[in-house]
Design an enzyme around this catalytic site. Structure first.
Site, PDB file in Angstrom:
ATOM      1  N   ASP A 194      28.710  54.238  47.488  1.00 16.00           N
ATOM      2  CA  ASP A 194      28.866  54.278  48.935  1.00 16.00           C
ATOM      3  C   ASP A 194      30.316  54.576  49.291  1.00 16.00           C
ATOM      4  O   ASP A 194      31.020  55.233  48.530  1.00 16.00           O
ATOM      5  CB  ASP A 194      28.407  52.938  49.536  1.00 16.00           C
ATOM      6  CG  ASP A 194      27.726  53.101  50.882  1.00 16.00           C
ATOM      7  OD1 ASP A 194      28.418  53.497  51.830  1.00 16.00           O
ATOM      8  OD2 ASP A 194      26.515  52.821  50.984  1.00 16.00           O
ATOM      9  N   ASP A 203      33.513  36.902  51.166  1.00 17.18           N
ATOM     10  CA  ASP A 203      32.112  36.488  51.130  1.00 17.18           C
ATOM     11  C   ASP A 203      31.302  37.315  50.138  1.00 17.18           C
ATOM     12  O   ASP A 203      30.078  37.338  50.206  1.00 17.18           O
ATOM     13  CB  ASP A 203      31.503  36.615  52.534  1.00 17.18           C
ATOM     14  CG  ASP A 203      30.288  35.719  52.734  1.00 17.18           C
ATOM     15  OD1 ASP A 203      30.046  34.846  51.879  1.00 17.18           O
ATOM     16  OD2 ASP A 203      29.585  35.896  53.738  1.00 17.18           O
ATOM     17  N   HIS A 227      30.693  51.310  55.904  1.00 13.69           N
ATOM     18  CA  HIS A 227      29.291  51.478  55.520  1.00 13.69           C
ATOM     19  C   HIS A 227      28.953  50.723  54.232  1.00 13.69           C
ATOM     20  O   HIS A 227      27.976  49.951  54.173  1.00 13.69           O
ATOM     21  CB  HIS A 227      29.011  52.969  55.365  1.00 13.69           C
ATOM     22  CG  HIS A 227      27.577  53.354  55.230  1.00 13.69           C
ATOM     23  ND1 HIS A 227      26.917  53.338  54.022  1.00 13.69           N
ATOM     24  CD2 HIS A 227      26.669  53.799  56.142  1.00 13.69           C
ATOM     25  CE1 HIS A 227      25.670  53.749  54.194  1.00 13.69           C
ATOM     26  NE2 HIS A 227      25.491  54.036  55.478  1.00 13.69           N
ATOM     27  N   LEU A 238      27.639  35.729  49.873  1.00  7.61           N
ATOM     28  CA  LEU A 238      27.615  34.429  49.212  1.00  7.61           C
ATOM     29  C   LEU A 238      27.109  33.300  50.105  1.00  7.61           C
ATOM     30  O   LEU A 238      27.238  33.351  51.335  1.00  7.61           O
ATOM     31  CB  LEU A 238      29.025  34.069  48.742  1.00  7.61           C
ATOM     32  CG  LEU A 238      29.602  34.902  47.591  1.00  7.61           C
ATOM     33  CD1 LEU A 238      31.111  34.759  47.541  1.00  7.61           C
ATOM     34  CD2 LEU A 238      28.984  34.466  46.266  1.00  7.61           C
ATOM     35  N   ASN A 240      28.487  30.191  50.977  1.00  7.90           N
ATOM     36  CA  ASN A 240      29.793  29.524  50.892  1.00  7.90           C
ATOM     37  C   ASN A 240      30.205  28.868  52.202  1.00  7.90           C
ATOM     38  O   ASN A 240      31.371  28.509  52.383  1.00  7.90           O
ATOM     39  CB  ASN A 240      30.869  30.520  50.449  1.00  7.90           C
ATOM     40  CG  ASN A 240      31.018  31.692  51.403  1.00  7.90           C
ATOM     41  OD1 ASN A 240      30.322  31.776  52.422  1.00  7.90           O
ATOM     42  ND2 ASN A 240      31.921  32.618  51.085  1.00  7.90           N
ATOM     43  N   VAL A 244      27.618  35.382  56.675  1.00  6.56           N
ATOM     44  CA  VAL A 244      26.186  35.599  56.520  1.00  6.56           C
ATOM     45  C   VAL A 244      25.778  35.367  55.074  1.00  6.56           C
ATOM     46  O   VAL A 244      26.626  35.224  54.187  1.00  6.56           O
ATOM     47  CB  VAL A 244      25.792  37.034  56.942  1.00  6.56           C
ATOM     48  CG1 VAL A 244      26.021  37.256  58.422  1.00  6.56           C
ATOM     49  CG2 VAL A 244      26.546  38.066  56.114  1.00  6.56           C
ATOM     50  N   ASN A 325      17.661  59.390  58.053  1.00  2.42           N
ATOM     51  CA  ASN A 325      17.629  59.064  59.484  1.00  2.42           C
ATOM     52  C   ASN A 325      17.338  60.267  60.372  1.00  2.42           C
ATOM     53  O   ASN A 325      17.817  60.337  61.496  1.00  2.42           O
ATOM     54  CB  ASN A 325      18.976  58.455  59.914  1.00  2.42           C
ATOM     55  CG  ASN A 325      19.313  57.187  59.169  1.00  2.42           C
ATOM     56  OD1 ASN A 325      18.442  56.538  58.598  1.00  2.42           O
ATOM     57  ND2 ASN A 325      20.577  56.823  59.165  1.00  2.42           N
ATOM     58  N   SER A 399      19.951  53.291  55.746  1.00  2.00           N
ATOM     59  CA  SER A 399      21.007  52.772  54.878  1.00  2.00           C
ATOM     60  C   SER A 399      21.036  51.256  54.899  1.00  2.00           C
ATOM     61  O   SER A 399      21.431  50.606  53.925  1.00  2.00           O
ATOM     62  CB  SER A 399      22.373  53.302  55.315  1.00  2.00           C
ATOM     63  OG  SER A 399      22.513  54.665  55.010  1.00  2.00           O
TER      64      SER A 399
END
Length: 700
Positions: A194, A203, A227, A238, A240, A244, A325, A399
């Site tokens: 990517d 995270d 992206h 994670l 933690n 998220v 897309n 994606s």
């Protein structure tokens, strides 16, 4: 009337015969006269990684003596080289070349516009789900499954870890709180091809050793586009207490940067990244059940990118691809169209109400196009994850859908759920659901599982598989199951079922002890899969291992008829005049005739006959006219001309010979021409080690 194979070996047939006029015009149109450009080249037949350099050199020397390849794709059977227009056309004519294309720019699809706020479920915080009924307005069958259906719609929620559980993560896990299991994705690896992955989110579990960048001046942990970071967060953010949680929390993210901050890249870079990922996976002997390559990217049809994908998938590696897309049939895009391979998952996008997005690509199955390239649908509208500068943002696109499936594969697998609501009549995909929900214990830091086993064991011997754990109490029960092609309880001494359990000792170790029966049947080697679970219901897979059971039969069973299964088989004949077919003895479906199977057939002693067709049809036809069928064929390892025979359905065939291996292609469209490009290609059905003659053929 079948062609005489003797003519094919002589060179009058059995080769591509040069680039077709249309191919020449395309090449000449793309390259200014006399100007070298970078071409991507893939061999027509598989080759060992160590041999790619020599093979590339021999081919290039025939059209541009002294020219060296620009880059080798050793793991994928290809290379890049700078050529002018005439040289490119001449290289394409060589029979050893399977595909040749000019390297083309690629761009990331920009995030799609956010949906307008409305009454349905959205990505805002909440703790519950609601039932919604999805009814096909026409009331007709979609993909042979009748609607209406009932699915559960989720919104973003706060999990047990006090972090945001995005609605897509909840939907993939069917409402279960993956954060309650801790970083249960630890020990798995996601190769993210990517725009890079930011190292500043705090995270993500980033693997810095294997990461690479193909963008000059930018390391793999820069992401001006945002992206790749968004994709990585969905896969493995994670547990933690911050931000998220991903589908596979704690998974190791390997950033392979092929796009710059504006989303610009090239096909060459993408193929090079796939090659690097396969090299890392192979060199480090990674457990393929714990590895995935995510490609949230796409572009126009590309035979070389498709070849790279299929060759990686043929190595047993799983890849996940965005469908695209453009709101069109995915057969118009690469690498989305490779979703027909069992190890490649092409993913369309739906919103939180399981309605396919208007911009999501799909695949319409028709009489002329019976193969479905799109495997599953996943959340791809207003998905919450990290973005530019590490801030949390909602993005939309296929994606965003693909990494949900990548994370699920890392956690044990994907199973098809109910069909989503299509926006194109007759085109609904099953919603992707994760399997094997981990236990809270299995997800806590400090708890690990591993399973050691030899690569192979002979029949008649005992084998001990060593289980090693950390963080589990003594006398904890672990549960195992055995499976594999041709594996039954009769293969083992003392087992009436292919399941059992083992107790963990004070040192965290346990064993699975098996004795392999010596059954005196020449049935060929078998692949045994051993799966270890944390629960008696065997839904919480913690690790797995595969090993080969070597067939050591010494009894010469004469004149056998050996039939395969609908999976890939290894069949070994005995000392007599045997008949071997890698497909089942009955059935006329694509699977029954060898689709998605690569069977290894060894006749052994005697005058053997290898069946590549019968009255049911040609074997190993994947029923797709848009590829050469390199994902399904028979590999005949010990053919002896003048003694052994090939059984072929009466039709036209072409052959090529590379390094002593004869490849046989069925003239699918019966046009008396060897077609290797375009929308109606001939079909690879066998690769035969050893020389052949026309007298070795039995026509039926």
């Amino acid at each position: 009337m079948a062609f005489d194979l003797a003519q094919l070996f002589s060179g009058s047939r059995g080769r591509a015969g040069g680039a077709a006029a249309a191919d020449q015009e395309l090449l000449l149109a793309e390259v200014a006269p006399g100007m070298p450009r970078t071409y991507l080249v893939f061999l027509a037949e598989p080759s060992e990684p160590a041999a790619i350099g020599a093979a590339a050199g021999l081919l290039i020397d025939q059209v541009a003596p002294g020219r060296a390849p620009r880059q080798l794709f050793e793991q994928l059977g290809g290379f890049a080289v700078d050529l002018d227009d005439d040289q490119a056309v001449r290289l394409r004519r060589l029979r050893e070349v399977g595909s040749l294309e000019l390297d083309r720019p690629m761009r990331l699809d920009p995030p799609m516009p956010m949906p307008e706020p409305g009454p349905g479920p959205g990505p805002g915080p909440s703790s519950g789900g609601r039932l919604i009924e999805l009814v096909d307005p026409s009331g007709s069958a979609v993909n042979d499954v009748m609607l209406p259906q009932v699915l559960v719609s989720y919104v973003n929620a706060i999990g047990a870890s006090k972090e945001t559980l995005p609605y897509g993560v909840r939907a993939i896990w069917q409402g279960r709180d993956i954060s309650a299991t801790g970083n249960s994705g630890a020990g798995t690896y996601a190769f993210v091809i990517d725009s890079g992955v930011l190292a500043t989110t705090g995270d993500l579990n980033l693997n810095t050793t294997w990461a690479r960048s193909w963008i000059a001046g930018q390391d793999p942990f820069t992401d001006g586009a945002g992206h790749g970071t968004h994709v990585a967060g969905t896969i493995g953010a994670l547990v933690n207490g911050s931000g998220v949680v991903g589908v596979a929390p704690g998974a190791s993210i390997v950033s392979l940067k092929v796009f710059d901050s504006t989303g610009r890249g090239s096909t060459l870079n993408v193929i090079a990244a796939i090659n690097h990922a396969v090299s890392v996976i192979t060199a480090n002997n990674l457990d393929l059940a714990k590895v995935v390559i995510n490609l949230s990217l796409g572009g126009p049809l590309s035979s070389t990118l498709n070849a790279a994908m299929i060759n990686a998938a043929n190595a047993g590696i799983r890849l996940v691809v965005a469908a695209g897309n453009s709101g069109v049939d995915a057969d118009t895009a690469s690498p989305a169209t490779t979703g027909t391979h069992p190890n490649i998952y092409t993913v369309s996008a739906v919103d939180s109400a399981y309605v396919m997005a208007s911009w999501s690509n799909w695949d319409q199955v028709t009489t002329s196009d019976p193969t479905d390239s799109v495997d599953v649908a996943a959340p791809g509208v207003a998905v919450t994850s990290y973005y530019k500068n590490g801030v949390l943002t909602n993005l939309s696109g296929t994606s965003m859908a693909a990494p949900h499936v990548a994370g699920a594969l890392l956690m044990g697998g994907v199973q098809p759920g109910d069909l989503v609501t299509p926006l194109v009549a007759g085109r609904a995909d099953p919603f992707a659901l994760a399997t094997a929900f981990p236990t809270a214990t299995g997800g806590t830091p400090g708890v690990t599982y591993s399973l050691g086993a030899p690569a192979a064991v002979d029949e008649g011997l005992a084998v001990s598989l060593a289980i090693a754990t950390t963080g589990l109490a003594a006398n904890t029960s672990l549960y195992w199951s055995l499976n594999g092609t041709g594996i039954t309880s009769a293969d083992f001494s003392g087992l009436t079922e292919l399941t059992g359990s083992s107790l963990v000792g004070a040192d965290g170790s346990a064993e699975i002890n098996l004795t392999i029966n010596a059954d005196l049947l020449s049935e060929g080697n078998e692949l045994l899969n051993v799966q270890l679970y944390a629960d008696a219901g065997r839904t919480q897979l913690v690790t797995s291992r595969s090993l080969t059971l070597n067939d050591t039969s010494r009894e010469a069973t004469t004149n056998q008829i050996l039939w395969g299964t609908t999976a890939s088989d290894t069949l070994i004949g005995g000392g007599g005049n045997d008949r071997l077919a890698g497909v089942p003895a009955s059935g006329s479906t694509a699977a029954a005739l060898g689709r998605r199977q690569i069977d290894v057939l060894s006749g052994g002693l005697g005058a053997d006959t290898f069946l590549l067709g019968d009255t049911r049809g040609v074997f190993y036809d994947d029923r797709s006219a848009r590829n050469l069928g390199s994902g399904d064929y028979a590999r005949i390892t010990d053919f002896r001309s003048g003694e052994d025979k090939l059984q072929l359905l009466n039709a036209n065939y072409y052959t090529t010979v590379t390094n002593g291996v004869t490849s046989i292609y069925w003239d699918r469209n019966a046009n008396n021409r060897f077609d290797t490009t375009g929308n109606n290609r001939d079909e690879l059905i066998a690769m035969v080690t050893g020389s052949m003659a026309s007298t070795d053929i039995i026509w039926i």
